[in-house]
Design a protein around this motif. Structure first.
Motif, mmCIF file in Angstrom:
data_model
loop_
_atom_site.group_PDB
_atom_site.id
_atom_site.type_symbol
_atom_site.label_atom_id
_atom_site.label_comp_id
_atom_site.label_asym_id
_atom_site.label_seq_id
_atom_site.Cartn_x
_atom_site.Cartn_y
_atom_site.Cartn_z
ATOM 1 N N MET A 199 34.878 61.275 53.818
ATOM 2 C CA MET A 199 35.044 62.451 53.335
ATOM 3 C C MET A 199 36.485 63.010 53.799
ATOM 4 S SD MET A 199 31.767 64.816 52.894
ATOM 5 C CE MET A 199 31.014 64.478 54.816
ATOM 6 N N LEU A 200 36.942 62.823 54.839
ATOM 7 C CA LEU A 200 38.099 63.378 55.632
ATOM 8 C C LEU A 200 39.291 62.647 54.961
ATOM 9 C CD1 LEU A 200 37.378 63.659 59.202
ATOM 10 C CD2 LEU A 200 37.734 65.589 57.719
ATOM 11 N N ALA A 201 39.016 61.205 54.396
ATOM 12 C CA ALA A 201 40.063 60.362 53.866
ATOM 13 C C ALA A 201 40.427 61.011 52.253
ATOM 14 C CB ALA A 201 39.745 59.064 54.014
ATOM 15 N N MET A 202 39.727 61.596 51.923
ATOM 16 C CA MET A 202 39.777 62.255 50.511
ATOM 17 C C MET A 202 39.978 61.285 49.446
ATOM 18 S SD MET A 202 41.775 65.644 51.360
ATOM 19 C CE MET A 202 41.169 66.814 49.957
ATOM 20 N N GLY A 203 39.413 59.919 49.616
ATOM 21 C CA GLY A 203 39.572 59.125 48.542
ATOM 22 C C GLY A 203 40.615 58.376 48.367
ATOM 23 N N TRP A 204 41.249 58.104 49.651
ATOM 24 C CA TRP A 204 42.622 57.466 49.811
ATOM 25 C C TRP A 204 42.251 56.005 49.628
ATOM 26 C CZ3 TRP A 204 47.666 58.665 50.769
ATOM 27 C CH2 TRP A 204 48.302 57.494 51.000
ATOM 28 N N ARG A 205 43.173 55.295 48.739
ATOM 29 C CA ARG A 205 42.783 54.059 48.673
ATOM 30 C C ARG A 205 44.176 53.075 48.798
ATOM 31 N NH1 ARG A 205 38.691 54.880 48.853
ATOM 32 N NH2 ARG A 205 37.041 54.763 47.654
ATOM 33 N N GLY A 206 45.435 53.681 49.225
ATOM 34 C CA GLY A 206 46.533 53.289 49.702
ATOM 35 C C GLY A 206 47.045 52.695 48.396
ATOM 36 N N SER A 207 46.809 53.005 47.283
ATOM 37 C CA SER A 207 47.747 52.685 46.152
ATOM 38 C C SER A 207 49.212 52.940 46.219
ATOM 39 C CB SER A 207 47.159 52.918 44.777
ATOM 40 O OG SER A 207 47.543 54.458 44.625
ATOM 41 N N ALA A 208 49.872 52.328 45.518
ATOM 42 C CA ALA A 208 51.433 52.907 45.304
ATOM 43 C C ALA A 208 51.700 54.414 45.052
ATOM 44 C CB ALA A 208 52.326 51.968 44.372
ATOM 45 N N ARG A 209 50.652 54.698 44.088
ATOM 46 C CA ARG A 209 50.856 56.082 43.598
ATOM 47 C C ARG A 209 50.412 57.200 44.813
ATOM 48 N NH1 ARG A 209 48.642 58.474 38.085
ATOM 49 N NH2 ARG A 209 50.314 56.959 37.363
ATOM 50 N N HIS A 210 49.378 56.751 45.630
ATOM 51 C CA HIS A 210 49.043 57.586 46.694
ATOM 52 C C HIS A 210 50.093 57.549 47.642
ATOM 53 C CE1 HIS A 210 44.382 56.931 46.296
ATOM 54 N NE2 HIS A 210 44.780 57.986 45.131
ATOM 55 N N TRP A 211 50.734 56.597 47.859
ATOM 56 C CA TRP A 211 51.756 56.554 48.979
ATOM 57 C C TRP A 211 52.981 57.508 48.623
ATOM 58 C CZ3 TRP A 211 51.214 55.947 53.967
ATOM 59 C CH2 TRP A 211 50.291 54.977 54.381
ATOM 60 N N HIS A 212 53.154 57.374 47.197
ATOM 61 C CA HIS A 212 54.521 58.177 46.615
ATOM 62 C C HIS A 212 54.161 59.430 46.733
ATOM 63 C CE1 HIS A 212 57.649 58.982 44.120
ATOM 64 N NE2 HIS A 212 57.023 59.893 43.501
ATOM 65 N N ASN A 213 53.048 59.946 46.458
ATOM 66 C CA ASN A 213 52.556 61.289 46.281
ATOM 67 C C ASN A 213 52.844 61.860 47.537
ATOM 68 O OD1 ASN A 213 52.339 61.496 43.712
ATOM 69 N ND2 ASN A 213 50.243 61.290 43.659
ATOM 70 N N TYR A 214 52.048 61.145 48.952
ATOM 71 C CA TYR A 214 51.841 61.413 50.262
ATOM 72 C C TYR A 214 53.502 61.384 50.520
ATOM 73 C CZ TYR A 214 51.486 60.803 55.158
ATOM 74 O OH TYR A 214 51.761 60.800 56.380
ATOM 75 N N GLU A 215 54.344 60.652 50.664
ATOM 76 C CA GLU A 215 55.677 60.731 51.143
ATOM 77 C C GLU A 215 56.099 61.928 50.738
ATOM 78 O OE1 GLU A 215 56.837 59.038 53.404
ATOM 79 O OE2 GLU A 215 55.670 57.060 53.523
ATOM 80 N N THR A 216 55.908 62.246 49.534
ATOM 81 C CA THR A 216 56.824 63.472 48.911
ATOM 82 C C THR A 216 56.211 64.725 49.526
ATOM 83 O OG1 THR A 216 56.905 62.238 46.774
ATOM 84 C CG2 THR A 216 57.276 64.517 46.695
ATOM 85 N N ALA A 217 54.946 64.856 49.616
ATOM 86 C CA ALA A 217 54.076 65.798 50.159
ATOM 87 C C ALA A 217 54.656 66.201 51.611
ATOM 88 C CB ALA A 217 52.462 66.033 49.918
ATOM 89 N N TYR A 218 54.484 64.914 52.375
ATOM 90 C CA TYR A 218 54.801 64.994 53.819
ATOM 91 C C TYR A 218 56.286 65.412 53.960
ATOM 92 C CZ TYR A 218 53.893 63.754 58.431
ATOM 93 O OH TYR A 218 53.866 63.750 60.114
ATOM 94 N N LEU A 219 57.223 65.085 53.318
ATOM 95 C CA LEU A 219 58.488 65.557 53.324
ATOM 96 C C LEU A 219 58.722 66.984 53.181
ATOM 97 C CD1 LEU A 219 61.228 62.837 52.063
ATOM 98 C CD2 LEU A 219 61.149 64.172 54.421
ATOM 99 N N ILE A 220 58.151 67.460 52.012
ATOM 100 C CA ILE A 220 58.153 68.890 51.497
ATOM 101 C C ILE A 220 57.663 69.657 52.907
ATOM 102 C CG2 ILE A 220 57.268 70.581 50.124
ATOM 103 C CD1 ILE A 220 57.435 68.662 47.918
#
Lengths: 463, 393
Positions: free
Chosen positions: A212-233
């Motif tokens: 549940m805490l992982a919120m459906g994380w699958r490690g796909s390229a799109r996930h990583w892309h969104n993740y990196e953007t969100a983290y930098l912001i």
């Protein structure tokens, strides 16, 4: 990518600083090492004892709070002329401690300091827990914490509205923003690691909770892309907060005209003090944790040395603040300013003032010495001394400035009651207890970011 | 590494001459102006001096930060920073005329100060002898530390030895500490004491923040200018400019933060001995200059520097840097000039001519210094990585 996994540690040690991760690790060994602490079936005996003790101290806090709400804030020692004392000292102290976490996670990320990777996770956790402890003090100082929502601009039939000209109101927004951004930043950084734990968990309950805490994380390229953007912001958003929160805290004092409070240098000097205290706390936590959990390969001497250098630099800014306050008290030619400094030097609390100078200005100068920075025991000791010094600094600023202001007829003395102490010590228990829970159930070092700083992960790309 | 011929371009010579001629013409005009209005001459001279030494001091501080922190951005600008710190001997020479104008500039140096009890209280600090002694001490520190930094940097070029790099790192920590202390007190002596009743504990930090902006803008303008020809044009990459732009943005934010903190605290306290300083600066046309600072010294550069494209474009970044440099002069004018006229607005042609005159001479000297050494620190072990095409860190 190079397949050379073995790097000679003696290679080029003169030009290269000590590594941020010890040689010989692979992607698997990093993941195993960190995840096993959170997923391990057996809870170590030391953890149970430590958690038990801190839980008991936490109960002291709960008891104090219960008694406080039943009785009223009169059980504390602050009264005219010292209206602010332990409640505000401890608020400022705890908030200050939190700052190092944000600095490490946001500013050092933006500055591309890769050594932050192994310490940012627990430094951020420390921030959150410290902010939680800090928030309790003003909340309960209001006397009626169940009416705290009145401080928010909520339209209501009573026609009440917050007084936005008061720095105390600015605090409400500054601290709540800080707490929310820190929490979101921390949680987003955790998502890929929660997914790792979900995938490696053996027990069904652990799979479900981490899932549940992982919120459906699958490690796909799109996930990583969104993740990196969100983290930098979020890092960009958190950066000004490092400065703004403690500056707003300093406005609580400077906007008033009490000698000892009304000094223009307070905002940057408070921020420097916060970073100073925060790094002292990170070192105080990092040193035992790396020892107990055998994480010396990940939290290396390089981390400890870099942190001690930041501590020294921020400590010098704090010392500069003391110097400018003293010089200006004389230079201003204002008799009240002048008396404020004389009262610190020779008044009834002079002993604590000189202890503060010893703790915050004199002892940390040892950090100039390389041999001293290389000794873990000395770093730990000096961090404890700085934490005490930074607490005393707030004691000197808050009650000592209030106890003798303009009119000698309204002077008085301040001494804390046992409830002041039990509340303060109780929050330390609360803080330590939360940290114990954190190291047991959450990966305390960012697994995926550690993998990226392995030499194997280095990708040479053409421009 | 060895294929880099890091010799300063011949265009620098043309720049040097032009700077010198402009400087001399402007100074001659101001010499005539001094005959007619001696007091105004020194007022404008102080403004010009504080502006140009601010660039040199800012470069001095950034040079030491760069030795401590490392990073590619520091290596491409190292020689510019060093060139600016080698102008301290000239600046010392340029400081001497101020000693002849002290009584006109500072009310505490005038005989009637003896009647003012507050100035009597401050007399142990604010007196002519101690003022000169302190200035001598500041210059001694700046000259000594910058001398070693430059000498060792030249040694690093020749020997490429590790120990030299470490020596520069070792002097930079204490050097920054000394910079902080000397610049703080210099700011109190030279600028804050123009209104001797006023005091603000943040003033030294505010001053250093301003110097950092001046220096970074100056350095950006110089490297972009150098990059119009070889060899710098092959070396300076957008990523270097990007980092320099980020630093400029950070310094501008820090300066705004210090300025706002000082204003808010003094405004909220509203104490007579403090607020007078702002009252002088917020009356009449001064108010619009103050507002102009908020917009053109902070808001506009802040918003523009958020753009990644702007930071990576040399021409745009340099244009912005020059504009910010002009605003630095306006800021110093706003800090200093209202004290001379009790808050009534006053702008003299020498307030523009003298910064130009001193600047011409200073730039000529700076460019000669820059030319005397390779344009890059060839002996630095981190240089190869810093100027490689690889976008690494």
């Amino acid at each position: 990518m190079s397949d050379n996994t073995e790097i000679n540690p003696d290679l080029d040690t003169t030009t290269r600083p000590a590594p941020v991760i010890m040689p010989g690790h692979t992607f698997k060994s990093v993941t195993d090492k960190i995840a096993s602490i959170a997923l391990g079936r057996r809870t170590p005996m030391g953890w149970i004892i430590g958690f038990g003790i801190s839980f008991m101290v936490f109960m002291v806090m709960m008891y104090t709070l219960g008694y406080l709400v039943m009785t009223g804030v009169g059980i504390w020692g602050n009264n005219q002329p010292v209206g602010w004392a332990f409640d505000i000292i401890n608020l400022v102290w705890w908030i200050g401690i939190g700052h190092a976490g944000t600095l490490i996670s946001a500013i050092l990320l933006l500055l591309r300091q890769d050594w932050r990777t192994s310490i940012n996770r627990f430094a951020e956790a420390m921030t959150l827990f410290a902010v939680a402890c800090a928030g309790l003090f003003p909340l309960f100082h209001t006397g009626r914490p169940w009416l705290a929502y009145w401080m928010f601009p909520v339209p209501n039939t009573m026609g009440m509205w917050p007084q936005f000209r008061s720095p105390l109101m600015w605090d409400v927004f500054a601290i709540s923003t800080y707490a929310s951004v820190s929490a979101v930043f921390w949680f987003i950084g955790l998502i890929p690691d929660f997914a790792t734990l979900r995938d490696r968990a053996k027990k069904h309950s652990a799979k479900v909770i981490y899932g549940m805490l992982a919120m459906g994380w699958r490690g796909s390229a799109r996930h990583w892309h969104n993740y990196e953007t969100a983290y930098l912001i979020l890092a960009g958003l958190a950066t000004p907060l490092v400065i703004s929160v403690h500056s707003v805290i300093s406005f609580d004092f400077t906007v008033g005209i009490i000698p000892g409070w009304h000094a223009t240098i307070f905002p940057p000097y408070f921020v420097a003090g916060a970073i100073y205290a925060g790094f002292a706390m990170v070192l105080m936590l990092a040193i035992p944790i790396r020892r107990w959990y055998g994480l010396e390969d990940f939290i290396t001497m390089r981390h400890l040395k870099n942190m001690s250098k930041i501590m020294l630099a921020s400590g010098l800014i704090v010392a500069y603040g003391y110097m400018m306050e003293t010089f200006t008290a004389w230079y201003s030619g204002n008799q009240f300013e002048d008396y404020m400094i004389k009262n610190r030097f020779k008044g009834p609390y002079a002993f604590w003032y000189w202890t503060l100078i010893a703790c915050n200005v004199i002892v940390p100068q040892l950090l100039w010495i390389k041999r001293f920075r290389n000794s873990i025991a000395s770093l730990f000791t000096v961090s404890v001394v700085i934490s005490i010094g930074m607490w005393l600094e707030r004691f000197i600023i808050i009650p000592v400035s209030l106890h003798r202001d303009f009119l000698p007829g309204s002077w008085g003395m301040y001494s804390p009651t046992e409830w002041d102490w039990s509340m303060y010590i109780g929050t330390i228990g609360f803080f330590v207890m939360l940290l114990f829970l954190f190291v047991r159930f959450v990966p305390m070092i960012s697994i995926f970011e550690m993998r990226t700083i392995l030499p194997q992960a280095e990708v040479k790309e053409a421009q | 590494m060895s294929e880099i011929t890091a010799i300063a371009p011949p265009e620098l010579d043309r720049f040097r001459q032009r700077a010198l001629y402009t400087g001399i013409i402007a100074l001659l005009a101001c010499g005539v102006g001094a005959v007619y209005d001696r007091q105004q001459f020194f007022r404008s001279y102080l403004l010009a001096f504080v502006f140009w030494i601010g660039i040199a001091l800012g470069c001095f501080a950034i040079l030491m930060v760069q030795h401590l922190s490392g990073g590619a951005w520091g290596l491409v600008i190292r020689r510019v920073l060093e060139g600016a710190t080698r102008t301290f001997p000239l600046l010392l020479l340029l400081f001497i005329p101020l000693l002849f104008g002290m009584t006109g500039l500072y009310t505490w140096a005038q005989p009637q100060a003896a009647q003012n009890p507050l100035l009597q209280h401050k007399a142990p600090y604010l007196n002519v002898t101690f003022f000169i002694a302190r200035a001598a001490f500041y210059f001694a520190v700046w000259l000594a530390v910058s001398f070693f930094l430059n000498r060792w940097s030249a040694e690093q070029d020749r020997t490429r030895e590790e120990s030299v790099t470490r020596r520069m790192q070792n002097i930079s920590g204490p050097g920054l500490l000394l910079y902080g202390l000397t610049t703080t007190f210099a700011s109190i002596d030279w600028v804050m004491s123009l209104e001797p009743e006023w005091f603000s504990t943040i003033f030294g930090m505010l001053f250093m923040g301003g110097q950092a902006i001046s220096a970074m803008s100056f350095v950006i303008a110089v490297v972009v200018l150098l990059a119009s020809t070889k060899p710098m044009s092959d070396i300076l990459a957008p990523r270097h400019l990007h980092d320099l732009g980020k630093l400029l943005l950070a310094f501008i934010m820090i300066w705004a933060y210090f300025s706002f903190s000082q204003f808010l605290i003094i405004y909220a306290g509203n104490l007579p001995e403090e607020i007078t300083w702002y009252v002088h600066r917020l009356r009449g046309p001064w108010r619009y200059i103050g507002l102009g600072l908020v917009i053109f010294h902070f808001a506009l550069p802040f918003l523009l520097l958020l753009s990644r494209d702007l930071k990576r474009s040399g021409r745009w970044l340099a244009t912005l840097a020059v504009a910010v440099l002009v605003m630095r002069l306006v800021d110093l004018f706003w800090l200093m000039a209202p004290d001379f006229h009790e808050g009534t607005f006053h702008l003299h042609w020498m307030d523009l001519a003298l910064p130009l005159g001193l600047g011409g001479v200073w730039l000529w000297f700076f460019a000669s210094q820059l030319k005397s050494r390779p344009i890059l620190p060839l002996g630095d072990p981190a240089l190869a990585e810093a100027i490689s095409a690889h976008e690494g860190h």
